[in-house]
Design an enzyme around this catalytic site. Structure first.
Site, PDB file in Angstrom:
ATOM      1  N   SER A 127     -14.468  -0.113  -8.894  1.00  0.00           N
ATOM      2  CA  SER A 127     -15.531  -0.336  -9.872  1.00  0.00           C
ATOM      3  C   SER A 127     -15.283   0.476 -11.140  1.00  0.00           C
ATOM      4  CB  SER A 127     -16.898   0.013  -9.270  1.00  0.00           C
ATOM      5  OG  SER A 127     -16.886   1.322  -8.748  1.00  0.00           O
ATOM      6  N   SER A 128     -14.647   1.661 -11.001  1.00  0.00           N
ATOM      7  CA  SER A 128     -14.391   2.482 -12.197  1.00  0.00           C
ATOM      8  C   SER A 128     -13.377   1.792 -13.116  1.00  0.00           C
ATOM      9  CB  SER A 128     -13.903   3.881 -11.808  1.00  0.00           C
ATOM     10  OG  SER A 128     -12.699   3.805 -11.072  1.00  0.00           O
TER      11      SER A 128
ATOM     12  N   LEU B 135     -12.905  -1.139  -4.186  1.00  0.00           N
ATOM     13  CA  LEU B 135     -12.660  -2.319  -5.038  1.00  0.00           C
ATOM     14  C   LEU B 135     -12.538  -1.943  -6.517  1.00  0.00           C
ATOM     15  CD1 LEU B 135     -15.105  -4.827  -3.325  1.00  0.00           C
ATOM     16  CD2 LEU B 135     -12.659  -4.557  -2.978  1.00  0.00           C
TER      17      LEU B 135
ATOM     18  N   ASP C  38      -5.003  -0.501 -10.474  1.00  0.00           N
ATOM     19  CA  ASP C  38      -6.404  -0.938 -10.540  1.00  0.00           C
ATOM     20  C   ASP C  38      -6.754  -1.490 -11.915  1.00  0.00           C
ATOM     21  OD1 ASP C  38      -6.462   0.010  -7.992  1.00  0.00           O
ATOM     22  OD2 ASP C  38      -7.699   1.755  -8.409  1.00  0.00           O
TER      23      ASP C  38
ATOM     24  N   GLU D 135      -8.879   7.893 -16.830  1.00  0.00           N
ATOM     25  CA  GLU D 135      -9.004   8.548 -15.509  1.00  0.00           C
ATOM     26  C   GLU D 135      -8.294   9.911 -15.531  1.00  0.00           C
ATOM     27  OE1 GLU D 135     -10.442   7.393 -12.626  1.00  0.00           O
ATOM     28  OE2 GLU D 135     -10.709   5.240 -12.962  1.00  0.00           O
TER      29      GLU D 135
ATOM     30  N   THR E 296       2.903   2.144  -2.071  1.00  0.00           N
ATOM     31  CA  THR E 296       4.231   1.835  -2.625  1.00  0.00           C
ATOM     32  C   THR E 296       4.319   2.224  -4.097  1.00  0.00           C
ATOM     33  OG1 THR E 296       3.390  -0.396  -2.972  1.00  0.00           O
ATOM     34  CG2 THR E 296       4.810  -0.067  -1.064  1.00  0.00           C
TER      35      THR E 296
ATOM     36  N   GLU F 172       0.847  -1.199   0.000  1.00  0.00           N
ATOM     37  CA  GLU F 172       0.000   0.000   0.000  1.00  0.00           C
ATOM     38  C   GLU F 172       0.884   1.252   0.000  1.00  0.00           C
ATOM     39  OE1 GLU F 172      -3.148  -0.009  -1.109  1.00  0.00           O
ATOM     40  OE2 GLU F 172      -3.616  -1.519   0.386  1.00  0.00           O
TER      41      GLU F 172
ATOM     42  N   GLY G 263     -17.863   2.303  -3.485  1.00  0.00           N
ATOM     43  CA  GLY G 263     -17.344   2.995  -2.305  1.00  0.00           C
ATOM     44  C   GLY G 263     -16.575   2.115  -1.345  1.00  0.00           C
TER      45      GLY G 263
ATOM     46  N   TYR H 117      -2.892  12.516   1.014  1.00  0.00           N
ATOM     47  CA  TYR H 117      -2.098  11.706   0.077  1.00  0.00           C
ATOM     48  C   TYR H 117      -0.931  12.523  -0.464  1.00  0.00           C
ATOM     49  CZ  TYR H 117      -6.386   9.076   0.408  1.00  0.00           C
ATOM     50  OH  TYR H 117      -7.469   8.413   0.906  1.00  0.00           O
TER      51      TYR H 117
END
Length: 379
Positions: free
Chosen positions: A125-126, A123, A171, A159, A35, A33, A120, A221
């Site tokens: 979904s996009s 996972l 993702d 994106e 990374t 995570e 939300g 972030y």
């Protein structure tokens, strides 16, 4: 009604004849995570929760799409000026545009899509939506000539250029490239990847969703990324991928305590991913679980991206004897991912549901997941 039947019923209703079915998966990340932007490794897998679409070329230069879950429709052309207003439709429009920009073929088509990827819950979904349509366009109009990794890049560029999200590749990579019973170690610097067996007989993988998302005043972030970049610069290296704890300790007095602990987490997390790979090859799921707990501790105490609710779920997992548990995703809410022995599964889920509800006034959501195939044409 099954997902496929629901989609097909609406497709026939709106567009008449049958189309072809495509699907792509949501994803989990077992470990690794924060990374990705440090040039390290991530370790995702596709799951048995998908976005599915029925699609048919329509002989025009227009795309007509129905989102069954949102009960909304969109129609758009394929030129840059044709961008639809609805944010969900921009994902599909963006995929079409990114294929065209790369010299691929896209023609008008009709589509109906729906999914069972929980929204939300972190996972992706996009990414599943992008990957489903990228795979379909490659199959329908391009004779599958676009390489699969490029399909993931098409999703990522969508994106960036059409949805305003400056995401990494993980993702979309997991959604496109996933294989049943295998996790993938992706090197975020070289983009090399390797499959590792994930067949935890006697264990289940389950997500416990806190249904909490903390809104934060600043951008945590970006702040963490800046910490990592400052330390890398001080060490004279490009990213923390090349750092060791010895190197970090040697400059400890030259940097802030905050920057030290952010870098400490990233360096240790890099080593944990590699340790988990070795453990999976050996079929040693106890070590996998141990590393998951270490990651949670690091994310909570050193990287400080956990929250009270997620720490509480992690504590419940420990008390119930769960093999491994950690926060999954960027943090400040969302899910824990848990590796649970079959015989403890029911007790753990019941305990987590009741204790969490008692403390926070609402029950968490529980999603058992199985590592499955990524983007594909449905039989």
């Amino acid at each position: 009604m099954e997902l496929k039947e629901r989609i097909d019923k609406r497709f026939k209703q709106d567009f008449g004849e049958e189309g072809t079915f495509y699907a792509s998966a949501g994803r989990i990340n077992l470990i690794g995570e924060h990374t990705d932007y440090n040039g390290g490794f991530v370790f995702p897998g596709a799951i048995d929760k998908v976005i599915m679409a029925e699609i048919k070329p329509n002989g025009t230069d227009k795309v007509r799409v129905v989102s069954l879950d949102l009960d909304d429709t969109a129609e758009f052309g394929l030129n840059e000026t044709d961008a639809p207003k609805a944010s969900w439709a921009r994902y599909i429009f963006g995929v079409c545009r990114e294929v065209l920009k790369r010299g691929g073929v896209v023609k008008g088509f009709d589509a109906v899509f729906a999914g069972n990827v929980p929204l939300g819950a972190g996972l992706s979904s996009s990414a599943a939506l992008e990957s489903c349509f990228a795979f379909a366009i490659n199959d329908m109009f391009n004779e599958n000539n676009i390489e699969k990794f490029e399909l993931a890049r098409i999703g990522q560029s969508t994106e960036h250029n059409y949805c305003g999200v400056n995401c990494g590749i993980m993702d979309q990579f997991a959604s496109v490239m996933g294989q049943k019973g295998k996790l993938m170690r992706l090197d975020c610097r070289s983009m090399e990847y390797e499959y590792f067996p994930f067949n935890p007989e006697g264990y289940k993988l389950v997500l416990v969703d806190s249904v909490v998302k903390h809104e934060l005043a600043d951008s945590p972030y970006n702040k963490r990324r800046q910490s990592c970049e400052r330390v890398a610069k001080r060490l004279g290296i490009e990213t923390l991928r090349d750092a060791t704890m010895e190197m970090l300790d040697a400059i400890r007095t030259d940097i802030t305590a905050e920057d030290y602990f952010r870098a400490k987490f990233v360096i240790e997390e890099k080593d944990r991913v590699l340790a988990v790979c070795d453990a999976l090859v050996a079929g040693d799921y106890e070590t996998v679980g141990e590393k998951m707990y270490e990651t949670h501790h690091g994310l909570s105490k050193d990287y400080e991206v956990s929250c009270e609710e997620l720490d509480y779920l992690n504590d419940i997992a420990k008390e119930c004897g769960v093999t491994g548990s950690r926060i999954m995703g960027g943090g400040f809410g969302g899910c824990t991912i848990n590796l649970v022995k079959d015989e403890l599964y029911d007790k753990f889920v019941q305990t987590a549901m009741s204790k969490f509800a008692e403390k926070y006034g609402h029950a968490p959501k529980v999603y058992p997941v199985v590592i499955s195939d990524g983007a594909h044409k449905e039989a």
